[in-house]
Design a protein around this motif. Structure first.
Motif, PDB file in Angstrom:
ATOM      1  N   PRO A 109     -47.708  33.461  -6.683  1.00 17.72           N
ATOM      2  CA  PRO A 109     -47.493  33.361  -8.349  1.00 17.72           C
ATOM      3  C   PRO A 109     -46.475  34.675  -8.660  1.00 17.72           C
ATOM      4  O   PRO A 109     -46.272  35.502  -7.947  1.00 17.72           O
ATOM      5  CB  PRO A 109     -48.926  33.638  -8.678  1.00 17.72           C
ATOM      6  N   ALA A 110     -46.113  34.386  -9.742  1.00 18.00           N
ATOM      7  CA  ALA A 110     -45.119  35.395 -10.290  1.00 18.00           C
ATOM      8  C   ALA A 110     -45.835  36.863 -10.885  1.00 18.00           C
ATOM      9  O   ALA A 110     -47.093  36.624 -11.009  1.00 18.00           O
ATOM     10  CB  ALA A 110     -44.325  35.034 -11.645  1.00 18.00           C
ATOM     11  N   LYS A 111     -45.181  38.071 -10.380  1.00 17.63           N
ATOM     12  CA  LYS A 111     -45.843  39.317 -10.739  1.00 17.63           C
ATOM     13  C   LYS A 111     -46.337  39.650 -12.169  1.00 17.63           C
ATOM     14  O   LYS A 111     -47.182  40.270 -12.622  1.00 17.63           O
ATOM     15  CB  LYS A 111     -45.071  40.254 -10.039  1.00 17.63           C
ATOM     16  N   HIS A 112     -45.360  39.021 -12.936  1.00 18.17           N
ATOM     17  CA  HIS A 112     -45.486  39.120 -14.422  1.00 18.17           C
ATOM     18  C   HIS A 112     -44.919  37.756 -15.038  1.00 18.17           C
ATOM     19  O   HIS A 112     -43.929  37.150 -14.639  1.00 18.17           O
ATOM     20  CB  HIS A 112     -44.907  40.424 -14.873  1.00 18.17           C
ATOM     21  N   SER A 113     -45.336  37.686 -16.245  1.00 21.07           N
ATOM     22  CA  SER A 113     -44.954  36.642 -17.057  1.00 21.07           C
ATOM     23  C   SER A 113     -43.921  36.875 -18.248  1.00 21.07           C
ATOM     24  O   SER A 113     -44.280  37.671 -19.072  1.00 21.07           O
ATOM     25  CB  SER A 113     -46.114  35.742 -17.603  1.00 21.07           C
ATOM     26  N   LEU A 114     -42.795  36.268 -18.282  1.00 23.18           N
ATOM     27  CA  LEU A 114     -42.050  36.394 -19.240  1.00 23.18           C
ATOM     28  C   LEU A 114     -42.244  35.820 -20.289  1.00 23.18           C
ATOM     29  O   LEU A 114     -42.886  34.713 -20.300  1.00 23.18           O
ATOM     30  CB  LEU A 114     -40.433  36.010 -18.708  1.00 23.18           C
ATOM     31  N   PRO A 115     -41.792  35.950 -21.609  1.00 22.05           N
ATOM     32  CA  PRO A 115     -42.180  35.222 -22.694  1.00 22.05           C
ATOM     33  C   PRO A 115     -41.395  33.985 -22.759  1.00 22.05           C
ATOM     34  O   PRO A 115     -41.781  32.903 -23.185  1.00 22.05           O
ATOM     35  CB  PRO A 115     -41.531  36.047 -23.968  1.00 22.05           C
ATOM     36  N   GLU A 116     -40.098  33.946 -22.187  1.00 24.95           N
ATOM     37  CA  GLU A 116     -39.337  32.810 -21.951  1.00 24.95           C
ATOM     38  C   GLU A 116     -40.163  31.785 -20.979  1.00 24.95           C
ATOM     39  O   GLU A 116     -40.157  30.588 -21.329  1.00 24.95           O
ATOM     40  CB  GLU A 116     -38.090  33.150 -21.445  1.00 24.95           C
ATOM     41  N   LEU A 117     -40.741  32.215 -19.999  1.00 21.34           N
ATOM     42  CA  LEU A 117     -41.252  31.432 -19.198  1.00 21.34           C
ATOM     43  C   LEU A 117     -42.837  30.721 -19.982  1.00 21.34           C
ATOM     44  O   LEU A 117     -43.284  29.556 -19.641  1.00 21.34           O
ATOM     45  CB  LEU A 117     -41.822  31.961 -17.912  1.00 21.34           C
ATOM     46  N   GLU A 118     -43.216  31.555 -20.653  1.00 20.89           N
ATOM     47  CA  GLU A 118     -44.515  31.196 -21.214  1.00 20.89           C
ATOM     48  C   GLU A 118     -44.044  30.132 -22.282  1.00 20.89           C
ATOM     49  O   GLU A 118     -44.958  29.064 -22.546  1.00 20.89           O
ATOM     50  CB  GLU A 118     -45.033  32.557 -22.016  1.00 20.89           C
ATOM     51  N   ILE A 119     -43.010  30.144 -23.233  1.00 18.98           N
ATOM     52  CA  ILE A 119     -42.707  29.349 -24.022  1.00 18.98           C
ATOM     53  C   ILE A 119     -42.216  28.286 -23.549  1.00 18.98           C
ATOM     54  O   ILE A 119     -42.490  26.850 -23.839  1.00 18.98           O
ATOM     55  CB  ILE A 119     -41.630  29.638 -25.024  1.00 18.98           C
ATOM     56  N   TYR A 120     -41.555  28.149 -22.264  1.00 23.15           N
ATOM     57  CA  TYR A 120     -41.216  27.123 -21.416  1.00 23.15           C
ATOM     58  C   TYR A 120     -42.347  26.357 -21.115  1.00 23.15           C
ATOM     59  O   TYR A 120     -42.542  25.088 -21.055  1.00 23.15           O
ATOM     60  CB  TYR A 120     -40.444  27.373 -20.532  1.00 23.15           C
ATOM     61  N   SER A 121     -43.271  27.093 -20.650  1.00 21.85           N
ATOM     62  CA  SER A 121     -44.818  26.247 -20.048  1.00 21.85           C
ATOM     63  C   SER A 121     -44.984  25.336 -21.414  1.00 21.85           C
ATOM     64  O   SER A 121     -45.865  24.315 -21.133  1.00 21.85           O
ATOM     65  CB  SER A 121     -45.730  27.236 -19.659  1.00 21.85           C
ATOM     66  N   TYR A 122     -45.329  26.060 -22.414  1.00 23.01           N
ATOM     67  CA  TYR A 122     -45.714  25.383 -23.791  1.00 23.01           C
ATOM     68  C   TYR A 122     -44.995  23.968 -23.957  1.00 23.01           C
ATOM     69  O   TYR A 122     -45.519  22.899 -24.167  1.00 23.01           O
ATOM     70  CB  TYR A 122     -45.892  26.087 -25.021  1.00 23.01           C
ATOM     71  N   LEU A 123     -43.657  24.074 -23.652  1.00 29.73           N
ATOM     72  CA  LEU A 123     -42.568  22.906 -24.162  1.00 29.73           C
ATOM     73  C   LEU A 123     -42.832  21.987 -23.027  1.00 29.73           C
ATOM     74  O   LEU A 123     -43.022  20.813 -23.358  1.00 29.73           O
ATOM     75  CB  LEU A 123     -41.331  23.704 -23.903  1.00 29.73           C
ATOM     76  N   LEU A 124     -43.086  22.431 -21.712  1.00 27.61           N
ATOM     77  CA  LEU A 124     -43.296  21.482 -20.655  1.00 27.61           C
ATOM     78  C   LEU A 124     -44.651  20.605 -20.956  1.00 27.61           C
ATOM     79  O   LEU A 124     -44.501  19.375 -20.847  1.00 27.61           O
ATOM     80  CB  LEU A 124     -43.364  22.085 -19.266  1.00 27.61           C
ATOM     81  N   VAL A 125     -45.608  21.151 -21.125  1.00 24.22           N
ATOM     82  CA  VAL A 125     -46.842  20.429 -21.297  1.00 24.22           C
ATOM     83  C   VAL A 125     -46.750  19.691 -22.678  1.00 24.22           C
ATOM     84  O   VAL A 125     -47.403  18.801 -22.542  1.00 24.22           O
ATOM     85  CB  VAL A 125     -48.024  21.789 -21.694  1.00 24.22           C
ATOM     86  N   LEU A 126     -46.203  19.985 -23.804  1.00 25.25           N
ATOM     87  CA  LEU A 126     -46.074  19.236 -24.942  1.00 25.25           C
ATOM     88  C   LEU A 126     -45.301  18.139 -24.634  1.00 25.25           C
ATOM     89  O   LEU A 126     -45.580  17.004 -25.071  1.00 25.25           O
ATOM     90  CB  LEU A 126     -45.364  20.074 -25.932  1.00 25.25           C
ATOM     91  N   ILE A 127     -44.298  18.013 -23.746  1.00 20.33           N
ATOM     92  CA  ILE A 127     -43.256  17.092 -23.499  1.00 20.33           C
ATOM     93  C   ILE A 127     -44.384  16.039 -22.618  1.00 20.33           C
ATOM     94  O   ILE A 127     -44.185  14.816 -22.858  1.00 20.33           O
ATOM     95  CB  ILE A 127     -42.182  17.481 -22.673  1.00 20.33           C
ATOM     96  N   PHE A 128     -44.957  16.654 -21.574  1.00 16.98           N
ATOM     97  CA  PHE A 128     -45.879  15.776 -20.821  1.00 16.98           C
ATOM     98  C   PHE A 128     -46.899  14.950 -21.715  1.00 16.98           C
ATOM     99  O   PHE A 128     -47.136  13.877 -21.501  1.00 16.98           O
ATOM    100  CB  PHE A 128     -46.470  16.475 -19.724  1.00 16.98           C
ATOM    101  N   LEU A 129     -47.703  15.731 -22.540  1.00 18.55           N
ATOM    102  CA  LEU A 129     -48.737  15.148 -23.634  1.00 18.55           C
ATOM    103  C   LEU A 129     -48.132  13.938 -24.360  1.00 18.55           C
ATOM    104  O   LEU A 129     -48.680  12.872 -24.268  1.00 18.55           O
ATOM    105  CB  LEU A 129     -49.378  16.060 -24.310  1.00 18.55           C
TER     106      LEU A 129
END
Length: 488
Positions: A109-129
């Motif tokens: 796992p990544a040592k820390h979470s960037l805001p860009e990766l966090e928003i990208y995760s929201y976007l990826l899950v939203l597209i999947f749903l």
């Protein structure tokens, strides 16, 4: 025989067969995460744009296990974001759970979470749903992502935010609750304006216009459009959408000339892959041209992939061209459901007057003198007093300059004047002037769209630098072409 049996028994296990195809999608998502991370640290927005483009190409291969494994890889273990997003992506079955456990156990796992990766995760899950047609969960996920976005003000997040805004509105539109987020969209647009997020302003302005037009609130849409700040377009797709919405507003406001220009420009600027959008632009453009008294060319209806969708409008155009009121009524009734779904039913009603005027123009050309009774019969007027209606129609057409004739009320005749030489008038000059202005405008837009290498006129380059520059130009041209085609 024994060797044959043994060879048949040595078939790949399910885990190996899935791992050969499955981790490919997961590995691509990891590469996208690495690209976003590099873009965030280097503050290069183009890398974020490239990551979104790769995601759109990858969306068909997304499964619940792939998305879940990626979330475990990119987000902090036990974090609130991971817990929330994982609740939207349940495991498909025990077999996928076993694979997911094996993959997540092998990854670091990544040592820390960037805001860009966090928003990208929201976007990826939203597209999947949305692709899985789980619209209620998509609404909840998009609302959570928008709430997280309000606390972020980074230029590298703006591109991801614009895509999240789009899917946020789409998820509510698919559930028929578009009016619920109108106030929130206005707030987001104000925030983007204060933060000088021009791409977010473009996207949110188009979403607000779409929101208003969805409920036929054309006056509010025009007030918002006229007062919203305008600047040079950053996204060709968003500019095309803006021109389409502007054309619809102008059409309802009876400004047909401006509407025609906006709709045709939107159809030209749209990517070739955006077939549905170009079909809608052509439908509205055909109606506007008919309302202007023009007859669209047959090639408009024969464009590749549009023949079936534009068939009702082709038959409608044929009825208007002939000036047959009965044929016009039958076509309007035959394709009433199509016109209603396209939102052009009210415009079809306006066309009735144009059909009558076209038929009257054909009559005035064919007859030097004709009685009003025959005019009413040829126009097939079905009113209680057709002769009186024919008289009012003829007098209005003469007053508007649609026909060159006189009305003899005493004898009940319409007397057509002799057709003059059109080249003795200013009409050819006006036509040539409009064509020249159109060509000059297109040339100026093409020149403004060109991109030149910096300082190309100041220094002479070597052969090695020339090859490197040509390679960069080819990559840039490919990047621009892909950007125009992606997710219109």
């Amino acid at each position: 025989m024994t060797q044959d049996v043994e060879m048949k028994e040595q078939q790949p296990t399910p885990s190996n067969s899935i791992s050969s195809t499955y981790p490919s999608a997961l590995q691509q998502l990891k590469d996208i995460a690495a690209l976003i991370e590099v873009g965030a640290y280097a503050r290069e927005v183009r890398r974020i744009v490239r990551a979104i483009r790769w995601t759109i190409q990858l969306r068909k291969n997304l499964t619940a296990s792939v998305v879940s494994a990626f979330l475990n890889f990119v987000l902090l273990p036990g974090s609130e974001v991971l817990t929330r997003l994982s609740s939207y992506v349940p495991k498909e079955d025990e077999h996928d759970m076993a694979i997911d456990t094996a993959i997540s156990g092998a990854q670091t796992p990544a040592k820390h979470s960037l805001p860009e990766l966090e928003i990208y995760s929201y976007l990826l899950v939203l597209i999947f749903l949305i692709d899985q047609k789980r619209y209620d969960e998509a609404k909840a996920c998009s609302s959570a992502g928008i709430a997280r976005l309000k606390n972020l003000n980074r230029r590298t997040v703006d591109v991801l935010a614009s895509r999240l805004y789009f899917y946020y509105s789409l998820s509510y539109e698919l559930t028929g609750a578009l009016a619920e987020i109108r106030g929130n969209l206005l707030t987001l647009h104000r925030t983007s304006t204060l933060r000088h997020d021009e791409l977010g302003q473009e996207t949110l302005l188009n979403l607000l216009l779409r929101n208003y037009l969805h409920y036929n609130l054309y006056d509010k849409a025009e007030k918002l459009r006229s007062k919203a700040p305008r600047f040079e377009a950053h996204s060709n797709q968003q500019f095309s959408r803006y021109l389409f919405y502007l054309g619809k507003i102008r059409t309802i406001q009876l400004e047909y000339t401006d509407a025609k220009e906006s709709l045709l420009q939107a159809a030209r600027k749209a990517p070739i892959s955006a077939l549905g959008f170009r079909v809608q632009c052509n439908k509205w453009a055909v109606i506007v041209r008919l309302l202007l008294g023009e007859i669209p060319e047959r090639t408009v209806f024969m464009q590749k992939g549009m023949e079936k969708a534009l068939r009702p409008y082709f038959e409608l155009t044929n009825a208007v061209r002939i000036g047959d009121l009965e044929l016009f009524k039958s076509v309007a009734e035959k394709f009433a459901s199509t016109f209603s779904s396209d939102g052009t039913s009210n415009l079809i009603v306006r066309l009735r007057h144009n059909v009558i005027r076209t038929g009257l123009r054909n009559i005035s050309i064919s007859y030097s003198r004709i009685s009003l009774v025959d005019v009413a019969k040829k126009l097939r007027l079905d009113s209680p007093n057709p002769v009186a209606d024919a008289e009012s129609i003829v007098s209005k057409a003469i007053r508007d300059g649609a026909i060159d004739a006189t009305l003899d009320r005493a004898n009940g005749w319409m007397v057509s004047k002799e057709t003059g030489d059109i080249y003795s008038t200013n009409e050819p000059q006006i036509a040539f002037n409009s064509r020249i202005a159109f060509c000059l405008n297109m040339h100026n837009e093409a020149v403004r769209a060109l991109r030149f290498p910096p300082n190309s006129h100041k220094e002479k380059e070597s052969a090695e630098k020339r090859r490197e520059r040509q390679q960069q130009e080819q990559e840039l041209a490919k990047h621009i072409a892909e950007e125009d085609d992606d997710e219109f």
